[in-house]
Every structure is written in C-alpha cells, then in structure tokens.
Write a protein that holds these residues in place. Structure first.
Motif, mmCIF file in Angstrom:
data_model
loop_
_atom_site.group_PDB
_atom_site.id
_atom_site.type_symbol
_atom_site.label_atom_id
_atom_site.label_comp_id
_atom_site.label_asym_id
_atom_site.label_seq_id
_atom_site.Cartn_x
_atom_site.Cartn_y
_atom_site.Cartn_z
ATOM 1 N N GLU A 44 56.815 43.580 -5.084
ATOM 2 C CA GLU A 44 56.918 45.024 -4.899
ATOM 3 C C GLU A 44 58.134 45.615 -5.598
ATOM 4 N N ARG A 45 59.197 44.797 -5.734
ATOM 5 C CA ARG A 45 60.415 45.304 -6.377
ATOM 6 C C ARG A 45 60.190 45.594 -7.873
ATOM 7 N N GLU A 46 59.136 45.017 -8.462
ATOM 8 C CA GLU A 46 58.846 45.235 -9.871
ATOM 9 C C GLU A 46 57.928 46.433 -10.088
ATOM 10 N N LEU A 47 57.511 47.065 -8.996
ATOM 11 C CA LEU A 47 56.585 48.183 -9.094
ATOM 12 C C LEU A 47 57.189 49.430 -8.457
ATOM 13 N N PRO A 48 56.679 50.585 -8.793
ATOM 14 C CA PRO A 48 57.146 51.807 -8.133
ATOM 15 C C PRO A 48 56.644 51.856 -6.693
ATOM 16 N N ALA A 49 57.162 52.796 -5.925
ATOM 17 C CA ALA A 49 56.757 52.922 -4.518
ATOM 18 C C ALA A 49 55.268 53.202 -4.411
ATOM 19 N N ILE A 50 54.615 52.557 -3.436
ATOM 20 C CA ILE A 50 53.188 52.732 -3.186
ATOM 21 C C ILE A 50 53.028 53.270 -1.766
ATOM 22 N N SER A 51 52.144 54.230 -1.605
ATOM 23 C CA SER A 51 51.983 54.860 -0.289
ATOM 24 C C SER A 51 51.523 53.820 0.740
ATOM 25 N N PRO A 52 51.911 53.991 2.009
ATOM 26 C CA PRO A 52 51.605 52.998 3.049
ATOM 27 C C PRO A 52 50.106 52.742 3.233
ATOM 28 N N GLU A 53 49.271 53.735 2.876
ATOM 29 C CA GLU A 53 47.824 53.560 3.082
ATOM 30 C C GLU A 53 47.212 52.536 2.133
#
Length: 878
Positions: free
Chosen positions: A506-515
């Motif tokens: 996840e640290r290599e990707l932008p923020a993703i919505s919780p859904e």
C-alpha cells in the motif's frame, strides 16, 4: 469576416522600381521617394482585391480557388495553398503575388497563365519539402502526445501523434531554406526574390540563371509544371496580425519617415517589417536605440496599403529581454492569438458561488448512481484536471462490465452564458512546457469537474459488456454520479501490469478509499489491460495506422524555471490501456449522435494523405529498396511494423522512415455531418473507421462540450440545441483553428525550452541518422531528442566535399582536414540511413542552435544521463 481594414502582412523582399531611397519601401508621407512624374500619385505594389460578388461568382464557376495559405518558414517568398483535387499544391511566388495575405489566412487565388508556372526538375539533387509543412501530423495517428512536465495531457483520446520536432534549418548553403530530401527540387519561373530576408528588403529583382520560359519547358520534356497563382481576395484573416520582434531606427535620418516612424522587425520572417509611430516607442528610443537592441516587443499590424512595401502597425507592449522564457512565451501566445488573460468577473459569476459545492439532491434521481463501484483515474502523477475515469467489473459469465466515465462539464457551462461564450472562443486549453492556459476557470478544471478521488462527481458514462477478447455484447450511455476510489499515475498502473501476481504494498500506491482494496484495483487494472490488448490487436488487424515518433519531456529547475534536462518520453502499456478505452468511447459516441442527428452531429474526420507527397515518398522508398506498401493505412502500418528488426540500426531506420511517412499526412478536423454531404469523407484515415468524434476531454476541448450536449439530446435529457448545420460547422472550424494554434504553440514552447537547454547545457552530442542528402548539406534526425537538423558542409573543417548519385541514391563524400599536418585526410561518405555523430551547439543569436558533424573516429560521447539527467514527464493522449 470580409472587412478590409486589417491588413495581411508578409515580408516584402524587393522590387527595385517600387523601392524608396536607401532600400526603404514607400510608405505614408514618403514624398521623397516619388519622382516628379509620379509625385502625388503613388504606384501600387499590390493589386486591389476583387469584389465579394466577383469572388463568389468565380468560386462558383471554378475560375477561382480558395484555400488556407501556407508560407514556407525558411523561404518566405514561397507560399502554397492545397490543391482541391489533392494533387500537387498550388504555388504562390513572392510577396506581391501573396497580396498582403498572412500565413494561415483563408485566401482566394487566381491561376496565372501557364508560362508563369513553376518548373519542376524531378532529378534535381537539391530537393525540398514542397509546402514547408509545420508538422501537420494529426494526433489520432500516433496515440500519445508531447509530454508535459506538470500538466494533464492536452489530447486525451488518441488522435494522431504530434511531432516533437522543431526544425529551424535553412537552405542547403546555410542561408535560407528547407528540410526534406523527398520532394522535387524546383527552379522558378519569372523573378527570383532574395532569400536572405529582411535585411535585403529593398534589393532589386534578379533573374535566376536557371529560370525557364514556357518554351524551355516544351524543349525539356523531363521537366513538369506546378500550377502557380496569385491572391485576389482574403476570405478570412485567420492570422492574429500580431508579431514579436525588435525595434530599429530607419536608415535615412534625413527622411520625413525618420521623424515619424520606427521600423519593427518581426522574428518570424513570414511577417513583413512594420512601420510603427515613434509616439508608441519608449521615450528615449531615438536617442538610445542600442539600449533596446535585445528587448522583445509585440506589434500589431493595423493596415497595409496597396502602395507600401511595409505594413503599418501599433506597438502593443514591451515583453522584456529576448531569450528569456517568459517574454518569449508571452510572445508566442500573442502571435497565435491565445487568450491568456484572467477570466472576467462576469464569467466567474457563472460558477457556483456557495463553496464547497455539493451535488443537488434532484441530480441523484436523474442519474445512475455508480458511487459504490470501483472507479479510478489513471493520469500523469502531477495532473490536476482529471476528466476521465475507468471501471472494470467481472461478471459471473466471465465477461466484463467496462465503463468510461467523463466529467460532465456541460452541467456547469450553461449554453449561451458568458462562461459558455468565453469557452467557445478559447476552444481549447493550451499546454506549454511550464504551464497551461486553461479553457475554463481553474475552479472548474481542478475542483468542480476534475474527478478527484473520494469525492462525489457528476459524469457522463459509456458502459459496455465486453468479452475478454474485446467483443461488445451491450452498450449503455447515460449521465451518472461516481466516486473515484483512487488517483493512479501511469507509473502506478504500469507497475501493476508488470507485476500481475505480486501484491503491491500500500505504501507504493496512492490512498484508496476504505470501500475498496488495493487487490480490487489491481485486478481491475489487469482486466482492463487484457481487454485493451485485444481491442488494440483487433484495431490494427482492421487497418489502423500508428506513427510513433520521439517526444521530448523536460525537467525544470524549481527556482529558475530553466530546463535542467530532457529525455524522450516512453509510451508504455499503461498509456495504451487508457488510450484504447478513450478511443472506444469516442467511436461509440460518434455513432450514437450521428444516428440521432444525421445532419447535426459534430464529428472528426481524417482525410487520406496528400497524393503528390505520398507519391514522392513511394518513389523514394523504391529508390532505397524499401518494400513499403502505401495502399492503405493498415498496409503502411504493417510495413513499418514488419520491415525492421530490433537492433539499434533497424530501430533508427524505422524512426527516420516513420518521420518521413508523417509528412504526407493531413490534419484531422472537426466537422458538422450536415455540412459535408459525402459520407465517404466522414472517414478517419488513421483509425480506419467510418465515424469518430471527441467526447473524452470536455475540461480542455470545447468540441467535447458540444458533443456532450448532442449526446444529452440524443438520450432525451434535453432539447436538441437550436443550431443549423452551417452554424455548427462554423463552430467546428473555429475549434479546428484554435486547436491548430494550440498545437503550434506547444511545438514552439518545446522548441524554446530545447534551444535554452542547448544554450545552457550544450554542446549536446548524440547519434543521428541521415534522412536526406543534398549537394552541400544533409539532414539528420537526432535520435536522442527527436530533433531534425540540417548539417552544412561549409560549417565543417573540410578539405573538400563531393556530391554524386550512385544509381538513384544520393551520396556526399566529405574529406576532413587532418588535425595533425602529418596525418592523412579522413574521408567520410554520407548516404541516407547512415548513422553519424552530431553536436548540437548554441549559435551567437539567442535561442538558435545548429548541428555539426562530429569528426569521424573521435571518442568520448557524453553520457546523456550525466549531461541531461532524467525527470518526471507527462503523457498526453488523443
């Protein structure tokens, strides 16, 4: 449109009988230039324009021809308009024949008698581009656009690639003209006008020793004639009549003119020198002219009389020092008529006033709610105007539900409003290397319309049911509401494609919505990639053409704004993924609006290549032993794809040939279906499809806004816009004009930054491949930068050089002066498709650079990474 007040200007290069003292042309109040017999009655230099009635009648009868004037930027006495039959362009020889028309003007011409036509000498060694095109390659041909540094691409549904090249090469001897070695060399009939330019503006007429008469052409059957014409009317003055350049004092200090006017010398030699009132000039200009020698000014042409060599103008403003980025950029924008002013308060009042803005409740009942779907954007990492998003849902039967979701800009741009009018006038956002001039206010571009993650947004969607092989099983259009779950960059998507089984941290990707989860997004990207590959494979199997060319991206110093380095932009699978679905959406919408409104659909067509230039290319390939098939777009694409191997030399040859293939290509243009009666002309040559339009970039293209309104009408969301085909065609024409201007501005911006890079970081050394060979020069494509330049023999330390043809292939033998007197001279043979080493170096004048051949046998080429560095880039589709 028909007003006569604003003049059409072009460099006047000398008619001796019409020139005033000291080589200065006749002008207002220049009584000293009149002889006693003509005093009080100036002799006209230019013909009076025909009347509108006579022009209309002549066009109907076919005795007159209309077309867009194209002036050779390097031999500015040469101009052309396209031939209506697609054959060789019609030639317009000299400024007098151009009759005050400027580059880009829509003009009406009358053919000259045959004895005054240009004589073509097919076997000439000094071949040139016939029309001196300024990279008119349509975007759809190429897939991706010129990369930008921090901006969303200005073309986002693959049109045809824009050439990332800029050629300021001059004549074969280094003093005045063109590039390509493909097309027929020419010798002119009638007068030969000076090529050197403004400094020889008063030079007398000189007959070319190679001038032929009509009798000559009959005696010499191997020669052919090119139709020549003169301008008799200007239908539409599309040139801005603005120019950047420098102020000078007139030569004759004792003349009446000297006390009233200064001379404005445009940087663009296609524009004439202009008299400007001294009252417009800085107060101390007359006493201290040298203080302004390097100051860049903007001048607007106000008039150009029939009896004056030069135009009359008005000095608009001082831009600053020549050679600096911002003054040069402002000059470019002004010359091409780009409105870069702030949006007025009247326009801004059209925007939602209560911020933060939220979607009105009634919109939820009118739209399909997709906020729970896994929808995301894929853009350059620094993009801020996100106008397209994608989704891919796996179905139980193994198929996919794929969606393209486009920002619903038309919701925020009420038809007929002040905002609508300014957007229609600007017609496109203009992307420069260092900034963007937006079509719409930033509140719309970057907030209200931009599909930013984890925010409810209004969209217009096309949703398909697709098989894994890309077969369309169902199709749906409609207004929607989405909530993007993440903002992926092309690099993010590429890492997912390249690591299909690895769980990306996840640290290599932008923020993703919780859904939604990282794995869910990863699966969607992989599924989209798989379908896109099939769609792409099928498109090319069906006969599409792609002409990939080198495109430059720059890294900029954050403090100074100067270019630190550049690199060729890499077009990867993640770019192709987005491109493929944008194409699919544009084609789907084109069919939908054309079915609904056969007479009022705004579409986009791409005419086939120019016949004469294509025939020249065919002949060239035959001479070079290249088995190219030019019978169709698909055949050409197959030839380019299958002919070359993967080694360095083969890839370089492919790059050169691709560049050559781009030259006969015409621009893709918007049009109204009701204004073009022959459906066969609707076709898009590069995509090889019957119907195409632009739907996917309404934030930065007004044509897409118009298409959104048509689609809304087709779906019953609103009444059909009350617009006649002729009116819609005028809007289409304006979009075409502004799109072309935007393209030119972007190319000039790229050229500006590259020239500054050469000046600041040069000399730059690189391998190049020879594209054409002339008597005293040769053309190269500098592979590392995608730049075309002409290398002149007289700029090299040569003992001698010799040109010959081996069979039909030109060959230039260079004999280098030895560096050591005890050494023997080094001989080097230059032929087409030779790999050579060249050095790009800054010239004495600001923002000019030249190419010289590196002495053979020398070592130690600079590492491009050490010299130029790498950096972020921006991809643009369409």
């Amino acid at each position: 449109m028909f007003e006569e007040k604003v003049d059409c200007c072009l460099m006047f290069l000398g008619v001796s009988s019409l020139v005033g003292p000291h080589g200065v042309g006749a002008s207002p109040g220049d009584k000293k230039s009149k002889s006693k017999t003509t005093r009080g009655k100036k002799k006209s230099i230019f013909e009076t324009y025909m009347s509108k009635e006579d022009v209309s009648e002549g066009l109907k009868r076919g005795t007159l021809i209309q077309g867009v004037l194209r002036i050779n930027p390097k031999k500015f006495h040469e101009a052309f308009i396209p031939s209506p039959d697609g054959d060789r362009d019609i030639f317009i020889d000299g400024v007098v024949a151009r009759n005050r028309a400027l580059n880009g003007d829509l003009v009406v011409v009358k053919l000259l008698p045959e004895e005054q036509w240009k004589v073509i000498k097919p076997e000439s060694n000094d071949k040139e581009t016939e029309g001196a095109y300024e990279s008119d390659l349509p975007e759809e041909l190429c897939g991706s656009q010129l990369p930008q540094q921090s901006l969303k691409g200005y073309n986002d549904s693959p049109d045809v690639i824009i050439e990332a090249q800029f050629d300021d090469s001059d004549s074969e001897d280094g003093h005045g003209n063109t590039q390509n070695a493909l097309v027929d060399g020419v010798k002119k009939l009638s007068v030969c006008v000076q090529e050197k330019g403004k400094e020889d503006a008063g030079a007398p007429v000189i007959k070319d020793e190679n001038t032929f008469t009509s009798q000559d052409s009959r005696v010499l059957p191997e020669k052919s004639l090119q139709r020549s014409a003169k301008v008799v009317y200007i239908l539409e003055k599309k040139h801005s009549r603005a120019a950047t350049g420098f102020l000078k004092l007139l030569a004759d200090k004792n003349s009446e003119l000297f006390r009233k006017y200064a001379l404005f010398s445009p940087s663009d030699h296609r524009v004439p020198r202009i008299y400007v009132p001294l009252k417009d000039c800085p107060q101390d200009f007359v006493t201290r002219p040298k203080d302004y020698a390097n100051t860049l000014f903007i001048c607007r042409i106000m008039d150009w009389k029939e009896d004056s060599n030069f135009a009359l103008g008005q000095l608009a403003k001082s831009l600053g020092q020549a050679g600096e980025i911002e003054p040069e950029t402002e000059g470019i924008l002004t010359e091409y008529g780009v409105d870069f002013s702030d949006f007025s308060s009247e326009v801004l009042e059209c925007l939602p006033q209560g911020l933060p803005w939220t979607i009105p409740p009634e919109e939820f009942s009118r739209r399909r709610d997709l906020r729970k779907d896994c929808i995301f954007t894929i853009d350059p990492s620094t993009a801020r105007d996100l106008d397209d998003a994608l989704s891919c849902k796996s179905l139980a039967d193994g198929n996919f539900e794929v969606g393209v979701h486009i920002a619903d800009v038309s919701y925020f741009v009420p038809e007929g409003s002040s905002l609508d009018k300014v957007a229609a006038e600007r017609a496109t956002s203009v992307y420069l290397v260092q900034k963007v001039v937006p079509m719409l206010p930033r509140l719309l571009c970057e907030e209200l319309c931009s599909l930013n993650p984890m925010t409810d947004k209004l969209t217009f969607s096309v949703i398909w049911t697709l098989t894994p092989k890309g077969k369309i099983l169902a199709e749906w259009f409609g207004r929607t509401i989405i909530r993007s779950c993440t903002k992926l960059s092309y690099e993010h998507a590429q890492s997912m494609i390249e690591s299909p089984t690895r769980r990306i941290p996840e640290r290599e990707l932008p923020a993703i919505s919780p859904e939604h989860t990282c794995d869910e997004v990863h699966r969607a990207v992989l599924n989209l990639h798989g379908v896109a590959k099939e769609l792409r494979r099928q498109r090319f199997a069906d006969g599409a053409l792609r002409l990939d060319q080198l495109k430059l991206a720059f890294t900029l110093d954050h403090e100074t704004g100067l270019p630190q380095g550049c690199h060729v932009y890499e077009y990867r699978d993640s770019n192709k993924l987005v491109e493929e679905f944008m194409l699919l959406a544009n084609m789907a919408v084109a069919h939908k609006i054309h079915r609904a409104f056969p007479e009022q659909a705004l579409l986009r067509r791409h005419p086939p290549p120019q016949t004469k230039m294509l025939n020249d290319l065919v002949e060239f390939c035959d001479q070079m032993g290249l088995p190219m098939d030019f019978s169709s777009a698909g055949a050409l694409n197959k030839s380019l794809t299958e002919m070359f191997g993967d080694d360095k030399y083969s890839l370089a040859r492919k790059e050169v040939l691709t560049n050559m293939c781009s030259r006969p290509m015409q621009m893709a243009v918007y049009f109204c279906s009701g204004a073009l009666r022959d459906p066969a002309q609707f076709r898009h040559y590069a995509l090889n499809v019957p119907l195409y339009t632009h739907f996917t970039s309404p934030i930065r293209r007004f044509a897409d806004v118009l298409v959104h309104r048509l689609l809304a009408s087709a779906l019953g969301y609103r009444e059909l816009p009350d617009v006649e085909p002729d009116s819609l065609q005028k809007q289409a024409d304006h979009c075409n004009d502004r799109r072309m201007a935007s393209k030119r501005v972007q190319e000039l911006s790229t050229g500006l930054f590259f020239a500054i890079l050469v000046r600041e970081s040069g000399p730059l050394e690189s391998e190049a491949m020879v594209m054409g060979v002339l008597n005293q020069a040769f053309d190269v494509l500098v592979l590392r930068y995608g730049v075309q330049k002409r290398v002149y023999c007289n700029m090299l330390p040569l003992r001698s050089h010799h040109f010959q043809k081996v069979g039909k292939k030109p060959e230039l033998t260079l004999v280098w002066e030895p560096e050591d007197l005890e050494q023997e001279p080094v001989q080097q043979v230059i032929t087409i498709f030779n790999l050579v080493e060249v050095v790009l170096q800054a010239e004495a004048t600001a923002l000019k650079y030249s190419a010289v051949l590196k002495r053979p046998g020398t070592e130690g080429l600079l590492d491009p990474q050490d010299q130029l560095g790498c950096g972020n880039h921006k991809e643009e589709q369409d």
